[in-house]
Design an enzyme around this catalytic site. Structure first.
Site, PDB file in Angstrom:
ATOM      1  N   GLY A   1       0.676  -1.443   0.492  1.00 39.46           N
ATOM      2  CA  GLY A   1       0.171  -0.026  -0.439  1.00 39.46           C
ATOM      3  C   GLY A   1       0.858   0.428   0.111  1.00 39.46           C
TER       4      GLY A   1
ATOM      5  N   GLU B   1      -0.041   0.209  -6.708  1.00 38.59           N
ATOM      6  CA  GLU B   1       0.721   0.261  -4.980  1.00 38.59           C
ATOM      7  C   GLU B   1       0.557  -1.666  -5.290  1.00 38.59           C
ATOM      8  OE1 GLU B   1       2.536   1.771  -2.988  1.00 38.59           O
ATOM      9  OE2 GLU B   1       2.007   3.971  -3.002  1.00 38.59           O
TER      10      GLU B   1
ATOM     11  N   GLU C   1       4.740  -2.120  -5.878  1.00 37.90           N
ATOM     12  CA  GLU C   1       5.093  -3.479  -4.912  1.00 37.90           C
ATOM     13  C   GLU C   1       5.683  -4.770  -5.520  1.00 37.90           C
ATOM     14  OE1 GLU C   1       3.791  -1.986  -1.242  1.00 37.90           O
ATOM     15  OE2 GLU C   1       4.467  -0.304  -1.586  1.00 37.90           O
TER      16      GLU C   1
ATOM     17  N   GLU D   1      10.991  -7.831   0.202  1.00 37.74           N
ATOM     18  CA  GLU D   1      10.553  -9.095   0.198  1.00 37.74           C
ATOM     19  C   GLU D   1       9.110  -8.875   0.821  1.00 37.74           C
ATOM     20  OE1 GLU D   1      11.521 -11.806   3.044  1.00 37.74           O
ATOM     21  OE2 GLU D   1      13.045 -10.309   3.161  1.00 37.74           O
TER      22      GLU D   1
END
Length: 135
Positions: free
Chosen positions: A36, A52, A56, A105
């Site tokens: 987020g 997002e 990500e 990660e």
């Protein structure tokens, strides 16, 4: 000061495990978080969550659903900024994820193995407990 709108995503796999990312950057670098971030100008909360997830995790998501909102603060360069975090759930459509951008990660955690003492941000523990209590 008005709060800055943010999004957070609860993503589960078919085993019911919750996806968390390890933060690459401050604040709370190295702690576990949900995917987020901040809502950008000219996008709504759902659009920001989709963006997002792509940034990500290189993930495409669908069925983005609003769950609840939480207040918190975001420390940037020594200043605490108020945030209003809109939590959403979604379905992952991408078969292979890749941590990138703010995510160092990612890992799927069974609910009984969530690293409660190593979570980023104050609101996240409450939000996760609310989500797990409703699922």
């Amino acid at each position: 000061i008005n709060p800055k709108p943010c999004n957070g995503l609860f993503l589960k796999n078919t085993k019911g495990e919750i996806l968390l990312i390890k933060r690459r950057l401050a604040p709370d670098k190295g702690k576990w978080d949900v995917p987020g971030g901040f809502v950008d100008l000219d996008e709504n909360v759902e659009e920001s969550a989709i963006r997002e997830a792509k940034e990500e995790l290189q993930a495409d998501i669908t069925d983005v659903t609003y769950l609840a909102s939480y207040t918190d603060t975001y420390n940037f360069q020594g200043m605490n900024y108020p945030t209003l975090v809109f939590m959403l759930s979604a379905t992952i459509q991408t078969s292979e994820l890749q941590a990138s951008d703010d995510a160092e990660e990612y890992r799927f955690f069974p609910p009984d193995e969530i690293p409660w003492d190593d979570l980023a941000f104050t609101f996240l523990q409450t939000a996760l407990k609310d989500f797990l209590g409703n699922k």
